[in-house]
Design a protein around this motif. Structure first.
Motif, mmCIF file in Angstrom:
data_model
loop_
_atom_site.group_PDB
_atom_site.id
_atom_site.type_symbol
_atom_site.label_atom_id
_atom_site.label_comp_id
_atom_site.label_asym_id
_atom_site.label_seq_id
_atom_site.Cartn_x
_atom_site.Cartn_y
_atom_site.Cartn_z
ATOM 1 N N LYS A 70 0.863 -1.178 0.000
ATOM 2 C CA LYS A 70 0.000 0.000 0.000
ATOM 3 C C LYS A 70 0.901 1.230 0.000
ATOM 4 N N THR A 71 0.621 2.183 -0.879
ATOM 5 C CA THR A 71 1.378 3.422 -0.908
ATOM 6 C C THR A 71 0.967 4.271 0.287
ATOM 7 N N ILE A 72 1.948 4.608 1.122
ATOM 8 C CA ILE A 72 1.660 5.411 2.317
ATOM 9 C C ILE A 72 2.204 6.834 2.197
ATOM 10 N N PHE A 73 3.028 7.088 1.170
ATOM 11 C CA PHE A 73 3.517 8.446 0.920
ATOM 12 C C PHE A 73 3.877 8.584 -0.547
ATOM 13 N N TYR A 74 3.480 9.699 -1.136
ATOM 14 C CA TYR A 74 3.957 10.077 -2.463
ATOM 15 C C TYR A 74 4.008 11.592 -2.493
ATOM 16 N N GLY A 75 5.174 12.128 -2.812
ATOM 17 C CA GLY A 75 5.313 13.570 -2.860
ATOM 18 C C GLY A 75 6.695 13.987 -3.303
ATOM 19 N N SER A 76 6.884 15.292 -3.391
ATOM 20 C CA SER A 76 8.170 15.866 -3.805
ATOM 21 C C SER A 76 8.876 16.468 -2.604
ATOM 22 N N LEU A 77 10.193 16.317 -2.582
ATOM 23 C CA LEU A 77 11.001 16.969 -1.553
ATOM 24 C C LEU A 77 11.176 18.427 -1.957
#
Length: 152
Positions: A70-77
């Protein structure tokens, strides 16, 4: 140009190994895991060039069912502003109390209430617009479900 591409790709893979080591060395404070994204010299990934975007996806393995993770984080630094890599932009803090991560932990608790070692799969994409390059790397970070459960 190919030599530089291989060097950067090697750098990304090295960075992910360092992130894995740092995550294992950090104590589990406040039911969370902190991951710091830096290169082998401690330089933030967002500082690899003047015009760079670093995207991160973190998937948690699931104990059973049709889905494997399960994806628990997706984002840009984000580029740090004043205090370098200590700023929030190059650190991702995964809280066990977040909706997605707590769902995963509860699933593990149903199958292994005593706790079990499992893993997060971390994928990183570096879009270097300055040099018109794309780099990708990934790694696995181990954690113990019992150490993160807030309901024990």
């Amino acid at each position: 140009m190919k030599r530089k591409s291989w060097k950067i790709l090697g750098l990304v893979l090295t960075v992910l190994v360092i992130a894995t080591t740092a995550a294992e060395a950090l104590p589990f404070l406040g039911n969370s895991i902190s991951l710091v994204f830096v290169d082998e010299e401690g330089k933030p990934l967002t500082e690899l060039s003047k015009n760079v975007e670093v995207q991160v996806q973190i998937d948690a393995l699931l104990p059973e069912g049709e889905e494997v993770y399960k994806t628990i984080f997706y984002g840009s630094l984000k580029k740090p502003r004043f205090f370098g890599f200590l700023k929030k932009g190059n650190t991702i803090k995964l809280s066990a109390e977040s909706k997605d991560f707590s769902t995963v932990l509860r699933e593990w608790n149903k199958v292994h209430p005593e706790g079990i070692d499992t893993a997060l799969v971390i994928s990183v994409w570096i879009l270097d617009y300055e040099h018109n390059q794309l780099y990708r790397g990934f790694t696995v970070v181990n954690y113990n479900t019992k150490k993160l459960r807030q309901w024990d």
